[in-house]
Write a protein that holds these residues in place. Sequence first.
Motif, mmCIF file in Angstrom:
data_model
loop_
_atom_site.group_PDB
_atom_site.id
_atom_site.type_symbol
_atom_site.label_atom_id
_atom_site.label_comp_id
_atom_site.label_asym_id
_atom_site.label_seq_id
_atom_site.Cartn_x
_atom_site.Cartn_y
_atom_site.Cartn_z
ATOM 1 N N SER A 85 0.811 -1.220 0.000
ATOM 2 C CA SER A 85 0.000 0.000 0.000
ATOM 3 C C SER A 85 0.842 1.266 0.000
ATOM 4 O O SER A 85 0.306 2.369 0.137
ATOM 5 N N SER A 86 2.139 1.121 -0.146
ATOM 6 C CA SER A 86 3.019 2.289 -0.119
ATOM 7 C C SER A 86 3.006 3.010 -1.466
ATOM 8 O O SER A 86 3.116 2.390 -2.515
ATOM 9 N N TRP A 87 2.923 4.333 -1.407
ATOM 10 C CA TRP A 87 3.015 5.166 -2.615
ATOM 11 C C TRP A 87 4.479 5.503 -2.881
ATOM 12 O O TRP A 87 4.856 6.659 -3.049
ATOM 13 N N ARG A 88 5.336 4.517 -2.892
ATOM 14 C CA ARG A 88 6.753 4.666 -3.204
ATOM 15 C C ARG A 88 7.113 3.699 -4.322
ATOM 16 O O ARG A 88 6.422 2.703 -4.543
ATOM 17 N N GLY A 89 8.218 3.973 -4.986
ATOM 18 C CA GLY A 89 8.632 3.138 -6.108
ATOM 19 C C GLY A 89 9.385 1.902 -5.655
ATOM 20 O O GLY A 89 10.553 1.728 -6.009
ATOM 21 N N ILE A 90 8.721 1.043 -4.885
ATOM 22 C CA ILE A 90 9.366 -0.160 -4.364
ATOM 23 C C ILE A 90 8.490 -1.385 -4.613
ATOM 24 O O ILE A 90 7.271 -1.268 -4.814
ATOM 25 N N LEU A 91 9.112 -2.558 -4.584
ATOM 26 C CA LEU A 91 8.416 -3.843 -4.601
ATOM 27 C C LEU A 91 8.893 -4.632 -3.392
ATOM 28 O O LEU A 91 10.055 -5.039 -3.321
ATOM 29 N N ALA A 92 8.008 -4.831 -2.425
ATOM 30 C CA ALA A 92 8.368 -5.519 -1.181
ATOM 31 C C ALA A 92 7.154 -6.246 -0.624
ATOM 32 O O ALA A 92 6.676 -5.942 0.465
ATOM 33 N N PRO A 93 6.629 -7.232 -1.352
ATOM 34 C CA PRO A 93 5.420 -7.924 -0.890
ATOM 35 C C PRO A 93 5.640 -8.618 0.449
ATOM 36 O O PRO A 93 6.659 -9.276 0.668
ATOM 37 N N GLY A 94 4.674 -8.436 1.340
ATOM 38 C CA GLY A 94 4.730 -9.060 2.650
ATOM 39 C C GLY A 94 5.534 -8.302 3.676
ATOM 40 O O GLY A 94 5.621 -8.720 4.832
ATOM 41 N N TYR A 95 6.126 -7.185 3.288
ATOM 42 C CA TYR A 95 6.926 -6.370 4.206
ATOM 43 C C TYR A 95 6.097 -5.185 4.726
ATOM 44 O O TYR A 95 5.037 -4.852 4.189
#
Length: 332
Positions: free
Chosen positions: A128-138
């Motif tokens: 749900s972060s509005w940042r340019g990241i991919l971190a599922p489950g974190y």
Amino acid sequence: TITGMAARAIRFPGDALMKYLTSCKTILDRSDPQLNHKGAGKNFSLHQFFIWAFYSPEKSGGIMCLYNVTAQNFDLNPIPCVDLQNPTNGKYFQYNKNWIMARFKEGLTIKMLDTPTTSFIEYVPAESSWRGILAPGYTFIHHLFVEEDDADHRLKSELLQCSEQDSKDTNGMVTVLDHTNIETLAPFYEMHGFSEIAHLPGFVLMGKKFIESAKVPTFALSVYEYSHDKSHDVIISYADQSEFILYYLYRMKMEFERLGFQVRMRKLESISDARQSGSPYGTLGIFLDGEFLSHRLMNETQIEELIGTLDLNEMYPEVHNLYDAPHHRSFY
């Protein structure tokens, strides 16, 4: 008051202390939220509310409290947008209430310390972060901010440990630092078990795994791999976080136009838009000729300084020899 209850609690030994704390918590849960020290009693367990509350009596002259900021008590606890400061005088912005209410629905958690100045941590499921990241489950830490002197990192440590406790059943925690805070915050996070796991120019993604087999988080898209159209326009992608931010975006647009650039504004409407915007920061990105330039609000002087660092001869070869080109001052 909460502070009075906590101060008296220090004098209670053993089981008597727990009985006293339980009775205080019961009173607080039954009280009017606005009399309940910003609603704190209703949002915290007995352990969180009273044990974590005793973190810094020597600094504050009394006992401080750690409490949740929620959709119900947000009006009593305005949260500053500390990383997008007013570029003219350095004052903080305040988020629009509608923006924050929508983020609460996405799982945003905000915890504040009742310090004389602003101290809070803001985190959210990474999906749900509005940042340019991919971190599922974190869990993604948006902000960890302590305004007062915290040379020993005691206040920041309290806030971070609280968020880690809340996130213990996730894959781990991640955060993005930029060139303005890498030097100061990276050592702090490393002290708490985080490590640098991905880099982009001016940005570092730091993470701490709770499950060793979990996939390593990454930036969503390299700024070098992403390109807006090559029309020589300045493109400002933004999320509608604050009326003050929108005001300064308008000022930035006018300044770029004064320097001879065409400017297009691109509003981000969703998490997906932000993640794919080409800006590691997500909610704000400034691009020229398809290249990511900055994620910061800038005043006139800062914009001129930024443009002055660019190799416009390379970016605009077709006008290199034109004296009356819009950017001729930067060519020579």
